[in-house]
Design an enzyme around this catalytic site. Structure first.
Site, short mmCIF file in Angstrom:
data_model
loop_
_atom_site.label_atom_id
_atom_site.label_comp_id
_atom_site.label_asym_id
_atom_site.label_seq_id
_atom_site.Cartn_x
_atom_site.Cartn_y
_atom_site.Cartn_z
N ASN A 149 -10.16 -0.10 2.35
CA ASN A 149 -8.54 0.63 2.32
C ASN A 149 -7.50 -0.21 1.55
O ASN A 149 -6.50 0.47 0.95
CB ASN A 149 -8.15 1.01 3.71
CG ASN A 149 -8.04 -0.12 4.62
OD1 ASN A 149 -8.98 -0.80 4.96
ND2 ASN A 149 -6.83 -0.39 5.30
N GLN A 178 -12.29 6.33 3.56
CA GLN A 178 -11.52 6.18 2.09
C GLN A 178 -12.66 6.47 1.07
O GLN A 178 -12.34 6.60 0.03
CB GLN A 178 -11.03 4.72 1.91
CG GLN A 178 -9.76 4.31 2.58
CD GLN A 178 -8.61 4.97 2.49
OE1 GLN A 178 -8.48 5.82 1.38
NE2 GLN A 178 -7.62 4.81 3.47
N HIS A 198 -6.51 13.65 6.97
CA HIS A 198 -5.24 13.71 6.03
C HIS A 198 -5.58 12.77 4.80
O HIS A 198 -4.50 12.59 4.29
CB HIS A 198 -4.06 13.10 6.94
CG HIS A 198 -4.09 12.09 7.32
ND1 HIS A 198 -3.20 11.04 6.88
CD2 HIS A 198 -4.89 11.26 8.28
CE1 HIS A 198 -3.43 9.77 7.24
NE2 HIS A 198 -4.16 9.87 8.24
N CYS A 321 -1.48 0.97 7.45
CA CYS A 321 -1.52 0.70 8.86
C CYS A 321 -1.11 -0.65 9.25
O CYS A 321 -0.49 -0.82 10.33
CB CYS A 321 -2.76 1.01 9.43
SG CYS A 321 -3.66 2.63 9.27
#
Length: 378
Positions: A149, A178, A198, A321
């Protein structure tokens, strides 16, 4: 506005939003209710499961709905670890996993499990030799992400799957949050796989855990026994039906637009690499088509993020994140990127909706920002 932060979250497809609104407005009963209205909702729920199973070339009973990638990863890893601990307590993962894998592994270590964290090359990939050396008789699980990611590095998932398929254990889990609809992946030799709604133009609060039929899991959430007893709680049927729509549309985009996405990424990489003081951390030859990570000499990532934000350009500092809290062992550190570069890294993450015009505009804006920054530094 230029939105290059799609690995953090994507704009929902209009069709997915329309589907969600229709189901939430007209089919709002609890799918566990016995009355006719509830059973109609149950039919919609199970039809979405069937559609997603077909899209993934899986069986309907192998699809478990969750709230997203984090829950899917938790359920897969903890569920496998606790269900199979009588066969061994050794787990293998990598140094470059998402926090929803890395932190779970650390918790399991505190509960008596042993974890091996595989190192990566300077381009972010594991070496199969390291995995072979790490395997033990008591290894019950290998968990490796498909696409990183932060830098977009693609792991050799198919090779790992082939290696692990030679024996009954260990089981193999893939974080494909991903990678879904960006890279091809064959499920045949994979035991569990995580997907987040999402990240593929669905809605937040939706996700899938693919769980091979033979696989036993200990549930994390107990209650009414929904989702085949593995994920209790009243189901988000509207979100799940919208997720099925988003997955279908994202796979259609993959078939039609992945070459355009790759070309867009390559253009940005080529232009960014021409700029003074820039170091590229994404290797195009071994990375997914949607992610670029780079740093600017003597600049912190958050400074660049906010400078771009003032121009209505939205990017992030590596992982969204962890952008607000510096992690001890990031992907860049594992790739042996020097500290002064790692702290200055930013991530561009593209979608099939981004255009060449936006890419050209971005390069112009970035050049202006770096020129002004360099003038201040001088």
């Amino acid at each position: 506005m230029i939105y290059f932060d799609n690995s953090a979250t994507t704009k929902p497809y209009a069709a997915a939003l329309e589907t969600y609104t229709k189901v939430a407005s007209h089919y709002f009963a609890n799918p566990s209710s016995l009355h006719k209205f509830g059973q109609k909702v149950r039919e919609l729920h199970e039809e979405a499961r069937k559609q997603i199973a077909t899209l993934m070339s899986a069986r309907t009973e192998e699809i478990i709905f969750t709230s997203g990638g984090t829950e899917s990863n938790n359920l897969a890893i903890k569920g496998i670890a606790h269900a199979y601990q009588n066969r061994g307590k050794h787990l293998i993962t990598t140094q470059v996993e998402h926090p929803s894998v890395k932190n779970v592994m650390q918790e399991l270590e505190q509960n008596g499990f042993s974890v091996t964290y595989l190192p990566v090359t300077e381009t972010g990939q594991i070496r199969l030799e390291d995995l072979k050396k790490a395997l033990r008789k008591d290894t019950i699980l290998v968990s490796i992400m498909h696409v990183n990611n932060e830098v977009g590095a693609v792991q050799p998932i198919q090779e790992v799957a082939d290696l692990l398929a030679e024996t009954e254990m260990p089981l193999f889990h893939v974080d494909n949050v991903q990678g879904f609809a960006k890279m091809e992946l064959d499920l045949v030799k994979i035991d569990a796989m995580s997907i987040s709604g999402h990240k593929l133009h669905g809605l937040r609060g939706t996700g899938v855990l693919y769980k091979k039929n033979k696989l036993n899991l200990q549930p994390e959430m107990l209650g009414g026994g929904q989702e085949l007893g593995l994920r209790s709680g009243t189901e988000n049927t509207a979100g799940i039906v919208a997720l099925a729509k988003a997955m279908r549309l994202s796979l259609e985009d993959f078939q039609k637009k992945v070459s355009n996405l790759t070309n867009l990424r390559d253009f940005l990489l080529a232009e960014i690499s021409k700029l003074d003081g820039v170091t590229i951390h994404t290797d195009a030859a071994s990375s997914a088509p949607q992610i670029i990570c780079f740093s600017v000499k003597k600049q912190r990532g958050e400074v660049l993020v906010h400078a771009l934000e003032e121009k209505e350009v939205f990017v992030s500092t590596t992982s969204a994140c962890s952008s607000r809290a510096k992690l001890e062992s990031s992907t860049l550190h594992a790739m042996k990127v020097p500290e002064n570069q790692a702290t200055g890294a930013i991530r561009l993450s593209l979608s099939y909706e981004n255009t060449s015009y936006e890419a050209e505009q971005f390069i112009g804006i970035l050049k202006d920002i770096l020129q002004k920054i360099n003038e201040v530094v001088k």
